[in-house]
Design a protein around this motif. Structure first.
Motif, PDB file in Angstrom:
ATOM      1  N   UNK A  60     -66.981 -80.865 114.325  1.00 17.36           N
ATOM      2  CA  UNK A  60     -68.220 -80.794 113.539  1.00 17.36           C
ATOM      3  C   UNK A  60     -68.189 -79.725 112.463  1.00 17.36           C
ATOM      4  N   UNK A  61     -67.133 -78.939 112.414  1.00 22.03           N
ATOM      5  CA  UNK A  61     -67.058 -77.857 111.442  1.00 22.03           C
ATOM      6  C   UNK A  61     -65.689 -77.887 110.777  1.00 22.03           C
ATOM      7  N   UNK A  62     -65.675 -77.843 109.456  1.00 23.91           N
ATOM      8  CA  UNK A  62     -64.419 -77.817 108.700  1.00 23.91           C
ATOM      9  C   UNK A  62     -64.518 -76.762 107.623  1.00 23.91           C
ATOM     10  N   UNK A  63     -63.383 -76.155 107.270  1.00 23.64           N
ATOM     11  CA  UNK A  63     -63.378 -75.113 106.246  1.00 23.64           C
ATOM     12  C   UNK A  63     -62.160 -75.279 105.359  1.00 23.64           C
ATOM     13  N   UNK A  64     -62.296 -74.869 104.126  1.00 24.21           N
ATOM     14  CA  UNK A  64     -61.188 -74.941 103.182  1.00 24.21           C
ATOM     15  C   UNK A  64     -60.241 -73.777 103.406  1.00 24.21           C
ATOM     16  N   UNK A  65     -58.974 -74.013 103.175  1.00 29.80           N
ATOM     17  CA  UNK A  65     -57.958 -72.976 103.301  1.00 29.80           C
ATOM     18  C   UNK A  65     -57.259 -72.785 101.965  1.00 29.80           C
ATOM     19  N   UNK A  66     -56.943 -71.545 101.645  1.00 27.75           N
ATOM     20  CA  UNK A  66     -56.232 -71.237 100.413  1.00 27.75           C
ATOM     21  C   UNK A  66     -55.043 -70.353 100.748  1.00 27.75           C
ATOM     22  N   UNK A  67     -54.091 -70.304  99.875  1.00 30.85           N
ATOM     23  CA  UNK A  67     -52.901 -69.478 100.091  1.00 30.85           C
ATOM     24  C   UNK A  67     -53.211 -68.026  99.785  1.00 30.85           C
ATOM     25  N   UNK A  68     -52.669 -67.137 100.598  1.00 36.35           N
ATOM     26  CA  UNK A  68     -52.868 -65.716 100.369  1.00 36.35           C
ATOM     27  C   UNK A  68     -51.952 -65.274  99.231  1.00 36.35           C
ATOM     28  N   UNK A  69     -52.481 -64.508  98.314  1.00 37.60           N
ATOM     29  CA  UNK A  69     -51.693 -64.090  97.153  1.00 37.60           C
ATOM     30  C   UNK A  69     -52.147 -62.722  96.693  1.00 37.60           C
ATOM     31  N   UNK A  70     -51.286 -62.081  95.926  1.00 38.22           N
ATOM     32  CA  UNK A  70     -51.626 -60.776  95.343  1.00 38.22           C
ATOM     33  C   UNK A  70     -51.513 -60.812  93.834  1.00 38.22           C
ATOM     34  N   UNK A  71     -51.447 -62.011  93.251  1.00 31.62           N
ATOM     35  CA  UNK A  71     -51.340 -62.134  91.806  1.00 31.62           C
ATOM     36  C   UNK A  71     -52.331 -63.166  91.305  1.00 31.62           C
ATOM     37  N   UNK A  72     -52.683 -63.038  90.023  1.00 30.17           N
ATOM     38  CA  UNK A  72     -53.491 -64.029  89.322  1.00 30.17           C
ATOM     39  C   UNK A  72     -52.798 -64.336  88.004  1.00 30.17           C
ATOM     40  N   UNK A  73     -52.920 -65.552  87.552  1.00 30.18           N
ATOM     41  CA  UNK A  73     -52.262 -65.988  86.319  1.00 30.18           C
ATOM     42  C   UNK A  73     -53.320 -66.388  85.304  1.00 30.18           C
ATOM     43  N   UNK A  95     -56.112 -51.640  79.338  1.00 29.44           N
ATOM     44  CA  UNK A  95     -56.572 -52.657  80.285  1.00 29.44           C
ATOM     45  C   UNK A  95     -56.116 -52.337  81.706  1.00 29.44           C
ATOM     46  N   UNK A  96     -54.866 -51.895  81.848  1.00 31.36           N
ATOM     47  CA  UNK A  96     -54.365 -51.559  83.177  1.00 31.36           C
ATOM     48  C   UNK A  96     -55.083 -50.331  83.747  1.00 31.36           C
ATOM     49  N   UNK A  97     -55.355 -49.353  82.901  1.00 30.13           N
ATOM     50  CA  UNK A  97     -56.019 -48.129  83.359  1.00 30.13           C
ATOM     51  C   UNK A  97     -57.441 -48.407  83.815  1.00 30.13           C
ATOM     52  N   UNK A  98     -58.158 -49.226  83.063  1.00 31.90           N
ATOM     53  CA  UNK A  98     -59.567 -49.479  83.392  1.00 31.90           C
ATOM     54  C   UNK A  98     -59.737 -50.423  84.582  1.00 31.90           C
ATOM     55  N   UNK A  99     -58.792 -51.312  84.807  1.00 31.02           N
ATOM     56  CA  UNK A  99     -58.927 -52.297  85.895  1.00 31.02           C
ATOM     57  C   UNK A  99     -58.129 -51.915  87.137  1.00 31.02           C
ATOM     58  N   UNK A 100     -57.104 -51.042  86.991  1.00 29.89           N
ATOM     59  CA  UNK A 100     -56.309 -50.644  88.153  1.00 29.89           C
ATOM     60  C   UNK A 100     -55.335 -51.699  88.611  1.00 29.89           C
ATOM     61  N   UNK A 101     -54.879 -52.584  87.707  1.00 25.94           N
ATOM     62  CA  UNK A 101     -53.910 -53.621  88.047  1.00 25.94           C
ATOM     63  C   UNK A 101     -52.716 -53.500  87.106  1.00 25.94           C
ATOM     64  N   UNK A 102     -51.689 -54.293  87.398  1.00 24.80           N
ATOM     65  CA  UNK A 102     -50.510 -54.354  86.530  1.00 24.80           C
ATOM     66  C   UNK A 102     -50.490 -55.696  85.814  1.00 24.80           C
ATOM     67  N   UNK A 103     -50.269 -55.654  84.496  1.00 24.54           N
ATOM     68  CA  UNK A 103     -50.120 -56.868  83.702  1.00 24.54           C
ATOM     69  C   UNK A 103     -48.641 -57.115  83.477  1.00 24.54           C
ATOM     70  N   UNK A 104     -48.184 -58.263  83.920  1.00 30.78           N
ATOM     71  CA  UNK A 104     -46.765 -58.612  83.794  1.00 30.78           C
ATOM     72  C   UNK A 104     -46.651 -59.663  82.702  1.00 30.78           C
ATOM     73  N   UNK A 105     -46.041 -59.239  81.573  1.00 32.37           N
ATOM     74  CA  UNK A 105     -45.837 -60.160  80.451  1.00 32.37           C
ATOM     75  C   UNK A 105     -44.333 -60.374  80.346  1.00 32.37           C
TER      76      UNK A 105
END
Length: 491
Positions: free
Chosen positions: A195-208, A231-241
């Motif tokens: 009676x109960x179902x849930x969506x599953x997503x892959x665990x990740x540490x990156x966004x594109x 941008x990296x300083x204000x958000x605290x993430x790494x941008x990979x180009x």
């Protein structure tokens, strides 16, 4: 002339008194006549009044006599009625007295009969007592046992029979209960899962983030890399180009920071004006959007589950879990799924559905802050629930769900030692071994002291003592083993 005047004056002087006298007499006569008439009328009125009064007096006397006669008749009638009622009461009393007399006679006869029966029973009781004493003396003579010894022997036989029957009954009941519990548990879990179902997503540490063209990469980097550093300083993430065409990879452990960076970068790409001041503005807007989304997701989760009255800060933390994944599943979706399953299981078991849903929804709340604060998500979740005044049931659920059972080596060793000491304290136990990290204890018994029936009762007694004296997660299986060996040698 003068004589005529004098004569007129004399005439006038004479006529005036005469006229006055005549008038007075006339008036006097009329008054006397009027008075006479009035007196006659008054006498007539008085006579008439006397006559009327006399008639009224006679009528009043007649009425008084009639009323007196009526009252006397009514009084006589009431006296007759009361006399009749008294006579009826006297007859009823007389009948009751006669009935009581008959009952008293019957009671006296019954009392005499009971006395005679009691005397007969006393005689029979004395005879039975004498016969019992004679039989006991004869039994003691034949068996060579005293009455106390025979009593102990009989009690031992009865005790053994009762212990055997109770052990068999306990084993049957436990087997039936275990089978029924397993069956019910499977049914409840299967029903709840279906009676109960849930969506599953892959665990990740990156966004594109997709770019309209590779030319945009240079604008994102900026002169001497100032744009990408801002941008990296204000958000605290790494941008990979890298060499990936028309794409920028945002890498970071904190999913909320990655989301802020992603939204800000997409806004900058759409706007086209990429420089440090614009980057700061877009990052600020992105942070507000993410905060708003966090609040909306938390409120939507509570509405979906049907749980109300949660502290606003806990609702915000639930919203933060929307950006957190664990073992391939979104943490907020997982909490909603657990809340729904908990509610379904509570409904099957007849428990508080709302409280079960509340505990399920908040059981992983610590995952919203475990990357910011020291401690496991279980400890952090329990502290948050205490801080925001959740009930003890919810706090216990947070502390008790899987992941909360980590023990230090010293505590673990002491628990195993205590478990073996409890089992070894029972009579007839030769050795005991705690295995499977303390989730099972195997008890070896002396076969000459413990039979197959006693094993059932021993296992039950050990389980009860463990429940009363120990604190442990989950359950502990108690296995009692009885082994009989016969050894011989071939020569």
């Amino acid at each position: 002339m003068i004589t005529a005047i004098i004569a007129a004056i004399l005439t006038l002087a004479i006529s005036v008194p005469v006229t006055f006298i005549a008038t007075s007499n006339y008036r006097k006569k009329q008054q006397e006549e009027t008075i006479g008439n009035a007196q006659e009328k008054a006498r007539a009125i008085i006579d008439e009044a006397l006559t009327t009064a006399e008639n009224q007096k006679r009528e009043a006397l007649l009425e008084v006599k009639e009323e007196s006669i009526r009252s006397r008749n009514e009084l006589e009638k009431e006296i007759r009625d009361r006399r009749n009622e008294v006579q009826r009461n006297e007859r009823r009393i007389q009948q009751k007295e006669e009935s009581l007399d008959r009952k008293m006679e019957n009671l006296e006869r019954k009392e005499q009969s009971l006395q005679s029966k009691e005397e007969s029973l006393n005689k029979q009781r004395d005879e039975v007592t004498k016969l019992g004493e004679q039989r006991q003396q004869e039994l003691e003579r034949i068996s060579g046992l005293t009455s106390e010894q025979a009593k102990e022997y009989l009690l031992k036989i009865v005790e053994d029979d009762v212990r055997h029957d109770s052990a068999v009954m306990i084993k049957e009941i436990e087997t039936e209960a275990r089978e029924e519990a397993d069956k019910r548990a499977k049914e409840y879990v299967i029903s709840a899962i279906q009676r109960c179902a849930a969506d599953h997503v892959s665990e990740a540490t990156i966004s594109v983030v997709q770019l309209p063209s590779d030319e945009m990469k240079g604008r994102i980097i900026g002169r001497e890399g100032r744009n990408i550093r801002t941008l990296e300083t204000m958000t605290g993430v790494d941008l990979i180009i890298d060499d990936t065409p028309e794409a920028v990879v945002i890498s970071g452990f904190d999913p909320i920071r990655r989301e802020v960076a992603r939204i800000a970068l997409e806004k900058l790409i759409v706007d086209g004006r990429i420089h440090p001041a614009r980057i700061e503005e877009m990052v600020t807007k992105a942070q507000r959007e993410v905060e708003a989304k966090i609040k909306e997701e938390g409120e939507a989760a509570t509405l979906e589950v049907g749980v109300h009255g949660i502290h606003p800060e806990l609702v915000r933390l639930l919203g933060k879990m929307c950006f957190r994944t664990s073992y391939g599943q979104n943490a907020l979706k997982h909490s909603i799924e657990v809340a729904q399953l908990s509610g379904l299981l509570a409904a099957e078991l007849g428990l508080d559905i709302r409280l079960a849903k509340r505990a399920g929804l908040l059981h992983d709340i610590g995952k919203a802050v475990d990357h910011e604060m020291e401690g496991s998500h279980v400890q952090l979740g329990a502290e948050l629930c205490r801080k925001y005044k959740e009930s003890q049931v919810v706090i216990n659920a947070v502390e008790s769900h899987p992941g909360a059972r980590r023990e230090t080596l010293e505590t673990y060793t002491m628990r195993l030692k205590q478990l073996e000491e409890i089992t070894n304290s029972f009579k007839g136990v030769s050795n005991s071994y705690a295995i499977q990290a303390g989730r099972e204890v195997r008890v070896m018994v002396v076969p000459e002291q413990i039979n197959d029936t006693d094993m059932v009762l021993l296992a039950r007694d050990i389980s009860k003592k463990i429940e009363n004296e120990m604190e442990y997660p989950g359950q502990i299986k108690v296995s009692v083993i009885r082994e009989s060996r016969v050894t011989d040698f071939a020569k």
